[in-house]
Design an enzyme around this catalytic site. Structure first.
Site, PDB file in Angstrom:
ATOM      1  CB  THR A 123      -8.417   5.796  13.287  1.00 25.53           C
ATOM      2  OG1 THR A 123      -6.884   6.175  12.798  1.00 25.53           O
ATOM      3  CG2 THR A 123      -8.557   6.866  14.455  1.00 25.53           C
ATOM      4  CE  LYS A 131      -2.867   2.938   2.625  1.00 22.56           C
ATOM      5  NZ  LYS A 131      -3.392   3.285   4.086  1.00 22.56           N
ATOM      6  CB  ALA A 137      -8.319   8.011   5.141  1.00 20.84           C
ATOM      7  N   GLY A 138     -10.867   8.300   6.893  1.00 20.38           N
ATOM      8  CA  GLY A 138     -12.094   9.102   7.028  1.00 20.38           C
ATOM      9  C   GLY A 138     -13.516   8.408   7.633  1.00 20.38           C
TER      10      GLY A 138
END
Length: 267
Positions: free
Chosen positions: A219, A109, A196-197
């Site tokens: 996360t 990645k 992400a996000g």
């Protein structure tokens, strides 16, 4: 449960020629310890797990806990990432290190960051690194902005998957520009995986309902009050969003199509 099995079996995610049942990819950082990492990964049903080569022990330190002991390569596809790299040179060097540590492993990645506060990608350095890595024989899954033109260029270079952000890394803001993602998805011939996000299960479901091929997150799971339970929720959300996309939603409209309350009544 049995009724949905044929759909799942017929709907594999294909990355670099390999098929996966799960469309949820998970990270391995930010957990309290490797045991929590293992339990959350199992709860997510993830088959591809991303690993920050510059931050995770994969055998570099024989005296420290090794991630490979809890997430063995014979069970999981490891996805070494270039987190923390801010130049193409650093990213390429990190991928080559991963290849050495993992006995010739080619799937990586790529992420090249441009800003320490937002962790937004540096697209110029990302393009440069992608070209070099593809030429060097790597299978590159690339983190990028949600720019449809850039996504197409990365596909043309030869990246095996394009991974646009939904919002800044770790923000938990969810999908901020559905129309950019739709444009990317509708024109892509390689998997599009939101990276992400994502903050909660509904964010993951929305990404999948738009037609994205998968979602990668760290996360949102590791930072939850109960990471293992959140991982399970994300698994269900990705599956539900994918099923809804394949089923085809009804059009949005202000009111029902019947013009009279007796339309469609028998007799």
């Amino acid at each position: 449960m049995h009724a949905t099995a044929p759909i799942a079996a017929d709907d594999s995610l294909v990355v670099a020629g390999r098929r996966y049942r799960s469309r949820l990819l998970t990270g391995t950082g930010k957990f309290r310890d490797f045991d929590e990492t293992r339990r959350a990964t199992d709860a997510a049903g993830a088959e591809i797990v991303t690993v920050a080569i510059r931050r995770t022990n994969l055998g570099q330190d024989p005296n420290a806990p090794n991630l490979l002991d809890v997430l063995p390569p014979d069970r999981f596809t490891l996805l070494p990432n270039t987190a923390g790299c801010y130049t193409a040179d650093d990213a390429v060097r990190t991928c080559r290190l991963a290849r050495e540590l993992l006995d010739g492993h080619k799937l990586v990645k790529l992420e090249v960051l441009g800003d320490q506060r937002t962790l937004y990608p540096d697209v110029v350095q990302t393009l440069a690194a992608a070209e070099r890595l593809v030429a060097d024989g790597f299978d590159v899954m690339v983190y990028t902005s949600d720019d449809p033109i850039l996504a197409r260029r990365l596909e043309e270079i030869g990246c095996v998957a394009v991974m646009p952000l939904a919002a800044p890394i770790g923000s938990g803001l969810g999908v901020q520009n559905k129309y950019n993602l739709l444009e990317i998805v509708e024109n892509a011939k390689v998997p599009i995986i939101v990276d992400a996000g994502v903050g909660t299960a509904s964010d993951a479901s929305i990404a999948m309902e738009l037609g994205c091929d998968g979602v990668l997150m760290n996360t949102a799971i590791a930072g939850a009050k109960d990471p293992v339970l959140m991982a399970h929720a994300m698994k269900l959300a990705v599956e539900a969003g994918r099923a809804a996309f394949r089923a085809g939603r009804i059009p949005r409209k202000r009111f029902a199509s019947a013009s009279s309350p007796v339309d469609g009544m028998i007799g």
